[in-house]
Design an enzyme around this catalytic site. Structure first.
Site, PDB file in Angstrom:
ATOM      1  N   LYS A  17     -15.147   0.643   5.466  1.00 24.28           N
ATOM      2  CA  LYS A  17     -15.416   0.523   6.892  1.00 24.28           C
ATOM      3  C   LYS A  17     -15.833   2.047   7.591  1.00 24.28           C
ATOM      4  O   LYS A  17     -16.649   2.145   8.010  1.00 24.28           O
ATOM      5  CB  LYS A  17     -14.400  -0.377   7.939  1.00 24.28           C
ATOM      6  CG  LYS A  17     -14.271  -1.647   7.382  1.00 24.28           C
ATOM      7  CD  LYS A  17     -13.410  -2.404   8.209  1.00 24.28           C
ATOM      8  CE  LYS A  17     -12.066  -1.847   8.176  1.00 24.28           C
ATOM      9  NZ  LYS A  17     -11.231  -1.921   6.776  1.00 24.28           N
ATOM     10  N   ARG A  92      -9.299  -7.482  15.327  1.00 25.45           N
ATOM     11  CA  ARG A  92      -8.528  -7.680  14.000  1.00 25.45           C
ATOM     12  C   ARG A  92      -7.886  -9.076  13.946  1.00 25.45           C
ATOM     13  O   ARG A  92      -7.315  -9.415  13.137  1.00 25.45           O
ATOM     14  CB  ARG A  92      -7.862  -6.528  13.840  1.00 25.45           C
ATOM     15  CG  ARG A  92      -7.629  -6.081  12.436  1.00 25.45           C
ATOM     16  CD  ARG A  92      -6.721  -4.819  12.317  1.00 25.45           C
ATOM     17  NE  ARG A  92      -6.406  -4.437  11.155  1.00 25.45           N
ATOM     18  CZ  ARG A  92      -7.084  -3.220  11.006  1.00 25.45           C
ATOM     19  NH1 ARG A  92      -7.856  -2.360  11.618  1.00 25.45           N
ATOM     20  NH2 ARG A  92      -6.709  -2.907   9.480  1.00 25.45           N
ATOM     21  N   ARG A 131      -7.893   7.120  -2.531  1.00 22.55           N
ATOM     22  CA  ARG A 131      -8.423   7.795  -0.899  1.00 22.55           C
ATOM     23  C   ARG A 131      -7.593   9.146  -0.881  1.00 22.55           C
ATOM     24  O   ARG A 131      -6.468   9.174  -0.561  1.00 22.55           O
ATOM     25  CB  ARG A 131      -8.080   6.797   0.250  1.00 22.55           C
ATOM     26  CG  ARG A 131      -8.382   7.526   1.354  1.00 22.55           C
ATOM     27  CD  ARG A 131      -8.571   6.741   2.445  1.00 22.55           C
ATOM     28  NE  ARG A 131      -7.675   5.385   2.755  1.00 22.55           N
ATOM     29  CZ  ARG A 131      -7.769   4.263   3.341  1.00 22.55           C
ATOM     30  NH1 ARG A 131      -8.981   4.336   3.975  1.00 22.55           N
ATOM     31  NH2 ARG A 131      -6.970   3.532   3.300  1.00 22.55           N
ATOM     32  N   ARG A 164      -2.699   8.785   3.030  1.00 19.58           N
ATOM     33  CA  ARG A 164      -2.163   8.182   4.177  1.00 19.58           C
ATOM     34  C   ARG A 164      -0.748   7.548   3.837  1.00 19.58           C
ATOM     35  O   ARG A 164      -0.497   6.980   2.911  1.00 19.58           O
ATOM     36  CB  ARG A 164      -3.079   7.173   4.732  1.00 19.58           C
ATOM     37  CG  ARG A 164      -3.931   7.730   5.960  1.00 19.58           C
ATOM     38  CD  ARG A 164      -5.036   6.741   6.234  1.00 19.58           C
ATOM     39  NE  ARG A 164      -4.648   5.309   6.409  1.00 19.58           N
ATOM     40  CZ  ARG A 164      -5.924   4.231   6.737  1.00 19.58           C
ATOM     41  NH1 ARG A 164      -6.921   4.788   6.745  1.00 19.58           N
ATOM     42  NH2 ARG A 164      -5.173   3.113   6.759  1.00 19.58           N
ATOM     43  N   ARG A 175      -0.890  -4.983   3.571  1.00 19.34           N
ATOM     44  CA  ARG A 175      -2.056  -4.843   4.522  1.00 19.34           C
ATOM     45  C   ARG A 175      -3.002  -6.020   4.131  1.00 19.34           C
ATOM     46  O   ARG A 175      -3.668  -6.561   4.982  1.00 19.34           O
ATOM     47  CB  ARG A 175      -2.445  -3.634   4.607  1.00 19.34           C
ATOM     48  CG  ARG A 175      -1.575  -2.683   5.396  1.00 19.34           C
ATOM     49  CD  ARG A 175      -2.139  -0.978   4.688  1.00 19.34           C
ATOM     50  NE  ARG A 175      -3.127  -0.784   5.104  1.00 19.34           N
ATOM     51  CZ  ARG A 175      -3.948   0.220   4.615  1.00 19.34           C
ATOM     52  NH1 ARG A 175      -3.398   1.153   3.717  1.00 19.34           N
ATOM     53  NH2 ARG A 175      -5.084   0.472   4.856  1.00 19.34           N
TER      54      ARG A 175
HETATM   55  P1  AP5 Z   1     -12.274   3.634   3.717  1.00 20.73           P
HETATM   56  O1  AP5 Z   1     -13.974   3.872   4.213  1.00 20.73           O
HETATM   57  O2  AP5 Z   1     -11.517   4.552   3.955  1.00 20.73           O
HETATM   58  O3  AP5 Z   1     -12.018   2.261   3.977  1.00 20.73           O
HETATM   59  P2  AP5 Z   1     -11.844   1.358   5.308  1.00 20.73           P
HETATM   60  O4  AP5 Z   1     -12.415  -0.004   5.131  1.00 20.73           O
HETATM   61  O5  AP5 Z   1     -11.967   2.328   6.261  1.00 20.73           O
HETATM   62  O6  AP5 Z   1     -10.140   1.397   4.987  1.00 20.73           O
HETATM   63  P3  AP5 Z   1      -8.870   1.424   6.082  1.00 20.73           P
HETATM   64  O7  AP5 Z   1      -7.576   1.475   4.961  1.00 20.73           O
HETATM   65  O8  AP5 Z   1      -8.909   2.643   6.746  1.00 20.73           O
HETATM   66  O9  AP5 Z   1      -9.017   0.336   6.832  1.00 20.73           O
HETATM   67  P4  AP5 Z   1      -7.691  -0.269   7.324  1.00 20.73           P
HETATM   68  O10 AP5 Z   1      -8.438  -1.428   8.244  1.00 20.73           O
HETATM   69  O11 AP5 Z   1      -6.581  -0.912   6.460  1.00 20.73           O
HETATM   70  O12 AP5 Z   1      -6.984   0.890   8.324  1.00 20.73           O
HETATM   71  P5  AP5 Z   1      -7.166   1.112   9.688  1.00 20.73           P
HETATM   72  O13 AP5 Z   1      -7.111   2.764   9.655  1.00 20.73           O
HETATM   73  O14 AP5 Z   1      -8.091   0.503  10.410  1.00 20.73           O
HETATM   74  O15 AP5 Z   1     -12.685   3.659   2.137  1.00 20.73           O
HETATM   75  C1  AP5 Z   1     -11.395   3.673   1.468  1.00 20.73           C
HETATM   76  C2  AP5 Z   1     -11.545   4.546   0.006  1.00 20.73           C
HETATM   77  O16 AP5 Z   1     -12.565   3.976  -0.712  1.00 20.73           O
HETATM   78  C3  AP5 Z   1     -12.022   5.926   0.332  1.00 20.73           C
HETATM   79  O17 AP5 Z   1     -11.228   6.614  -0.613  1.00 20.73           O
HETATM   80  C4  AP5 Z   1     -13.480   5.897   0.235  1.00 20.73           C
HETATM   81  O18 AP5 Z   1     -13.902   7.166  -0.251  1.00 20.73           O
HETATM   82  C5  AP5 Z   1     -13.717   4.725  -0.965  1.00 20.73           C
HETATM   83  N1  AP5 Z   1     -15.031   3.941  -0.725  1.00 20.73           N
HETATM   84  C6  AP5 Z   1     -15.544   3.623   0.347  1.00 20.73           C
HETATM   85  N2  AP5 Z   1     -16.622   3.003  -0.054  1.00 20.73           N
HETATM   86  C7  AP5 Z   1     -16.739   2.950  -1.283  1.00 20.73           C
HETATM   87  C8  AP5 Z   1     -17.665   2.298  -2.295  1.00 20.73           C
HETATM   88  N3  AP5 Z   1     -18.829   1.574  -1.679  1.00 20.73           N
HETATM   89  N4  AP5 Z   1     -17.434   2.403  -3.731  1.00 20.73           N
HETATM   90  C9  AP5 Z   1     -16.360   3.112  -3.981  1.00 20.73           C
HETATM   91  N5  AP5 Z   1     -15.687   3.722  -3.139  1.00 20.73           N
HETATM   92  C10 AP5 Z   1     -15.729   3.689  -1.801  1.00 20.73           C
HETATM   93  O19 AP5 Z   1      -5.686   0.755  10.280  1.00 20.73           O
HETATM   94  C11 AP5 Z   1      -4.458   1.318   9.889  1.00 20.73           C
HETATM   95  C12 AP5 Z   1      -3.434   0.336  10.583  1.00 20.73           C
HETATM   96  O20 AP5 Z   1      -3.395   0.895  11.968  1.00 20.73           O
HETATM   97  C13 AP5 Z   1      -3.310  -1.181  10.503  1.00 20.73           C
HETATM   98  O21 AP5 Z   1      -2.668  -1.429   9.069  1.00 20.73           O
HETATM   99  C14 AP5 Z   1      -2.539  -1.426  11.591  1.00 20.73           C
HETATM  100  O22 AP5 Z   1      -1.200  -1.297  11.526  1.00 20.73           O
HETATM  101  C15 AP5 Z   1      -3.248  -0.597  12.660  1.00 20.73           C
HETATM  102  N6  AP5 Z   1      -4.259  -0.913  13.423  1.00 20.73           N
HETATM  103  C16 AP5 Z   1      -5.416  -0.517  13.377  1.00 20.73           C
HETATM  104  N7  AP5 Z   1      -6.419  -1.448  14.254  1.00 20.73           N
HETATM  105  C17 AP5 Z   1      -5.760  -2.271  14.631  1.00 20.73           C
HETATM  106  C18 AP5 Z   1      -5.995  -3.384  15.476  1.00 20.73           C
HETATM  107  N8  AP5 Z   1      -7.353  -3.745  15.891  1.00 20.73           N
HETATM  108  N9  AP5 Z   1      -4.889  -4.417  15.729  1.00 20.73           N
HETATM  109  C19 AP5 Z   1      -3.688  -4.120  15.320  1.00 20.73           C
HETATM  110  N10 AP5 Z   1      -3.357  -3.047  14.557  1.00 20.73           N
HETATM  111  C20 AP5 Z   1      -4.291  -2.365  14.280  1.00 20.73           C
END
Ligand code: AP5
Length: 225
Positions: A17, A92, A131, A164, A175
């Protein structure tokens, strides 16, 4: 008001994402709003919100809806979202999706599409293990799939690359479980509203990006008819 492009990115942790949002924000000159990034900034700065969010994030759980909804609502009210926005990681839960729908309705706006970036759990673990993110702005890399030009240095701002805190294997499992239980129901929520668009997230970042751009071009065309 000219038509807005209000996009939501849905998908499991590590689906890509953030990677896609970074590219789309350049394509369409829209603000990229990541609740994960906003929360990590609050934790780093030691704000009251950051203190409340920290333990939920470190354990792989979700931060309570009331905190997130208020934070996202305030961000969406800023003037840079006038032409649209790209939301990553929000909503979410069904509660968050309903709150967003109500806020946009009050403001005469609506979600244009919810893009589901679909990746199976087996691929997620490998992606998250490799990552790396930069300490300055959270730019994303992968040691195998999207490496920086120089090891452990961000191509964009020269800052250090780190792993991270919530990317430890045991936290990733939690997660994923939380995603299937609390976030996956949003797929039906947006399907019911005719807003869901599916993207195969197992392809390369460039292929995923091209697919999303083609979807958006179709949405814009539909909107102008
Ligand atoms: P990346 O692009 O980083 O993936 P992502 O989907 O953004 O993953 P996240 O781990 O950031 O998502 P998340 O939803 O768990 O975390 P968030 O920060 O929102 O890609 C991942 C890796 O793969 C990278 O190394 C990239 O280079 C590689 N890659 C990408 N595309 C690829 C492809 N096509 N092929 C191969 N490799 C690829 O949330 C973190 C925490 O915050 C949550 O756990 C929660 O506690 C809290 N939080 C955030 N938002 C909320 C909410 N709305 N409600 C409640 N809690 C929340």
């Amino acid at each position: 008001m000219p038509s807005q492009l209000n996009l939501i990115l849905i998908g499991p942790p590590g689906a890509g994402k953030g990677t896609q949002a970074e590219r789309l924000t350049e394509d369409f000159r829209l603000p990229f709003i990541s609740t994960g990034e906003m929360l990590r900034a609050n934790v780093k700065e030691g704000t009251e919100l950051g203190k409340q969010a920290k333990q939920h994030m470190e354990s792989g759980g979700l931060v309570p809806d009331e905190l997130i909804v208020a934070m996202a609502a305030e961000r969406l009210d800023q003037s840079d979202t006038e032409d649209g926005f790209i939301l990553d990681g929000f909503p979410r839960t069904t509660g968050q999706a309903e709150a967003l729908e109500e806020q946009l309705e009050r403001e005469g706006r609506r979600v244009t599409a919810a893009l589901l970036i679909d990746v199976p759990d087996t691929a997620i673990v490998k992606r998250i293990a490799g990552r790396r993110v930069c300490v300055k702005a959270g730019h994303n890399y992968h040691v195998d799939f999207d490496p920086p030009k120089h090891a452990d240095v961000c191509d964009q701002d020269g800052s250090r690359l780190i792993q991270r805190d919530d990317d430890r294997p045991e936290v990733v499992q939690k997660r994923l479980a939380v995603y299937h239980e609390q976030t996956a129901p949003l797929v039906q929520f947006y399907e019911d509203r005719g807003l869901l668009r599916r993207v195969d997230g197992t392809r390369t970042p460039a292929e995923v990006h091209n697919h999303i751009r083609a979807l958006i071009a179709t949405l814009k065309l539909e909107d102008s008819i």
